[in-house]
Motif scaffolding. Structure first.
Motif, short mmCIF file in Angstrom:
data_model
loop_
_atom_site.label_atom_id
_atom_site.label_comp_id
_atom_site.label_asym_id
_atom_site.label_seq_id
_atom_site.Cartn_x
_atom_site.Cartn_y
_atom_site.Cartn_z
N TYR A 50 -28.25 -8.07 4.71
CA TYR A 50 -28.25 -7.45 6.07
C TYR A 50 -29.30 -8.59 6.96
O TYR A 50 -30.30 -8.03 7.55
CB TYR A 50 -28.60 -6.21 6.05
CG TYR A 50 -27.70 -5.17 5.53
CD1 TYR A 50 -26.59 -4.94 6.20
CD2 TYR A 50 -28.17 -4.80 4.16
CE1 TYR A 50 -25.72 -3.92 5.67
CE2 TYR A 50 -27.08 -3.80 3.60
CZ TYR A 50 -25.84 -3.29 4.45
OH TYR A 50 -24.98 -2.60 3.96
N GLN A 53 -29.45 -8.45 10.87
CA GLN A 53 -30.16 -7.31 11.28
C GLN A 53 -31.67 -7.64 11.53
O GLN A 53 -32.59 -7.30 12.26
CB GLN A 53 -30.08 -5.89 10.91
CG GLN A 53 -28.77 -5.52 11.09
CD GLN A 53 -27.80 -5.96 10.01
OE1 GLN A 53 -27.72 -6.87 9.48
NE2 GLN A 53 -26.71 -5.12 9.60
N HIS A 90 -30.82 0.01 5.56
CA HIS A 90 -30.46 -1.05 5.10
C HIS A 90 -31.21 -2.24 5.72
O HIS A 90 -30.90 -3.41 5.64
CB HIS A 90 -28.82 -1.35 5.26
CG HIS A 90 -28.35 -1.20 6.77
ND1 HIS A 90 -28.14 0.16 7.20
CD2 HIS A 90 -27.99 -1.82 7.68
CE1 HIS A 90 -27.72 0.04 8.38
NE2 HIS A 90 -27.55 -1.09 8.75
N TYR A 91 -32.14 -1.90 6.81
CA TYR A 91 -32.84 -3.01 7.32
C TYR A 91 -34.01 -3.22 6.53
O TYR A 91 -35.08 -3.77 7.03
CB TYR A 91 -33.37 -2.45 8.71
CG TYR A 91 -32.69 -2.54 9.88
CD1 TYR A 91 -31.21 -2.12 9.95
CD2 TYR A 91 -32.91 -2.97 11.10
CE1 TYR A 91 -30.26 -2.34 10.82
CE2 TYR A 91 -32.05 -2.88 12.32
CZ TYR A 91 -30.86 -2.49 12.13
OH TYR A 91 -30.07 -2.87 13.02
N SER A 123 -31.61 -1.09 -0.15
CA SER A 123 -31.98 -0.01 0.77
C SER A 123 -33.29 0.69 0.53
O SER A 123 -33.74 0.85 -0.46
CB SER A 123 -30.80 0.95 0.61
OG SER A 123 -30.76 1.96 1.62
N ALA A 202 -20.82 -1.65 11.15
CA ALA A 202 -20.08 -1.81 9.94
C ALA A 202 -18.51 -2.02 10.47
O ALA A 202 -17.89 -2.94 9.79
CB ALA A 202 -20.36 -0.98 8.65
N HIS A 274 -22.27 -7.89 10.08
CA HIS A 274 -23.05 -6.82 9.76
C HIS A 274 -23.77 -6.83 8.39
O HIS A 274 -24.73 -6.70 8.18
CB HIS A 274 -22.27 -5.47 9.67
CG HIS A 274 -22.87 -4.18 9.36
ND1 HIS A 274 -23.61 -3.55 10.17
CD2 HIS A 274 -22.66 -3.65 8.21
CE1 HIS A 274 -24.00 -2.41 9.57
NE2 HIS A 274 -23.67 -2.64 8.42
N PHE A 275 -22.68 -7.59 7.33
CA PHE A 275 -23.26 -7.89 6.12
C PHE A 275 -23.04 -9.01 5.97
O PHE A 275 -21.60 -9.29 5.63
CB PHE A 275 -22.86 -6.81 5.02
CG PHE A 275 -23.25 -7.01 3.72
CD1 PHE A 275 -24.46 -6.52 3.19
CD2 PHE A 275 -22.61 -7.86 2.72
CE1 PHE A 275 -24.80 -6.57 1.99
CE2 PHE A 275 -23.08 -7.94 1.61
CZ PHE A 275 -24.30 -7.29 1.10
#
Length: 320
Positions: A50, A53, A90-91, A123, A202, A274-275
């Motif tokens: 990630y 982000q 996930h940040y 995560s 996502a 997103h990923f």
């Protein structure tokens, strides 16, 4: 790769005047740059993640940890500390970079990101990582936890503030708005929500998944004091947080418009961001672009261009 000492200080930010604004802004911009570099280096360990982000929220985290939070880096469980809750789990890669920049984590530990037996899982997990206040995973829980925590601090007579970093995707969750109602009902002016509006989820652009605009008006309708800024503008962030320091009587929210991959044109332009999967040869390109843009923004881009890749390489040697 070697580590440089952090610039973080154990300062009670509730007392004493801030440093002169130009000095303050320069230090924060440099901090955000180091957070981005460390996030890139961590993501390279896995080859993916990630990272978009992380690059997008680096300015926010730099301002929060270096200019806003009252905390003690060497004592992350200090009872009087302000709390930053990362409900968007996930940040975590971005928060680890910020915690290292703040002096809570050792820079060398960032090399273990996502590895077996690491304290830095992909995560966020409160049971693993110093400075990680809650475990993030399923979205929409953070603001509810912030509400209960803020109520508890009030009953204890503790003046600590609670900040909740959440994503615009979490505004899809009904639990977020239930917590927003409860926060306003109890007049929890010790709560500040920080919403990262990067317009991407996502499953695609936020507008196509579930349209949440007008975001600011919705928070105001729920009884919150709301400010919206460019989340990649350190000057605007400092002004906004200064305003929020003086607000009383209701919870507050800072809506931050950010750009996925901020500072790295190679990653800003990725369609599926997103990923991200980043190819092996692209990591150094990303560092070069980040460093060149950073120096150009400070008015000394010619030096960065003249050095080519060496500037970013040198920066990497002084980070993770």
């Amino acid at each position: 790769m070697t580590s440089t000492p952090t610039t973080a200080l154990a300062v009670d930010r509730r007392t004493g005047p801030p440093p002169p604004r130009p000095q303050r802004l320069r230090a924060l911009e440099e901090s955000a740059h180091r957070i981005r570099l460390n996030a890139l280096n961590m993501a390279e360990v896995q080859g993916q993640g990630y990272i978009g982000q992380a690059l997008g929220v680096a300015d926010i985290l730099a301002v929060v940890y270096q200019d806003v939070l009252n905390h003690r880096p060497q004592d992350p469980r200090w009872p009087e500390r302000d709390r930053l809750l990362l409900s968007v789990g996930h940040y975590a890669i971005a928060l680890y970079a910020a915690l290292a920049e703040a002096g809570v984590l050792d820079l060398a530990e960032l090399e273990t990101y996502g590895s077996d037996d690491s304290r830095l899982p992909m995560s966020g997990m409160a049971s693993y990582t110093p400075g990680m206040e809650i475990s993030g995973g399923s979205l929409g829980h953070g603001l509810g936890i912030a509400t209960g925590l803020a109520l508890g601090l009030r009953h204890q007579g503790n003046e600590a503030r609670v900040y909740n970093l959440l994503s615009d995707g979490e505004l899809d969750e009904g639990s977020t708005w239930e917590a927003a109602l409860a926060c306003a009902h109890h007049g929890l002016d010790n709560v500040t929500a920080i919403v990262d509006v990067n317009a991407l989820q996502a499953d695609g652009p936020t507008q196509g998944v579930l349209r949440t605009e007008p975001v600011t008006a919705k928070w105001e309708a729920f009884g919150w004091h709301a400010i919206r800024v460019d989340g990649n503008d350190v000057d605007a962030l400092v002004t906004a947080f200064d305003d929020l320091r003086g607000h009383r009587g209701s919870p507050a929210v800072l809506v931050c418009d950010t750009r996925v991959g901020r500072g790295v044109p190679l990653l800003e332009s990725r369609e599926k961001a997103h990923f991200m999967r980043v190819e092996e040869h692209e990591w150094q390109i990303a560092r070069d672009q980040l460093t060149e843009r950073f120096h150009a923004g400070r008015g000394d881009g010619s030096a960065a261009s003249a050095n080519g890749g060496s500037a970013a390489t040198a920066d990497k040697e002084h980070t993770v």
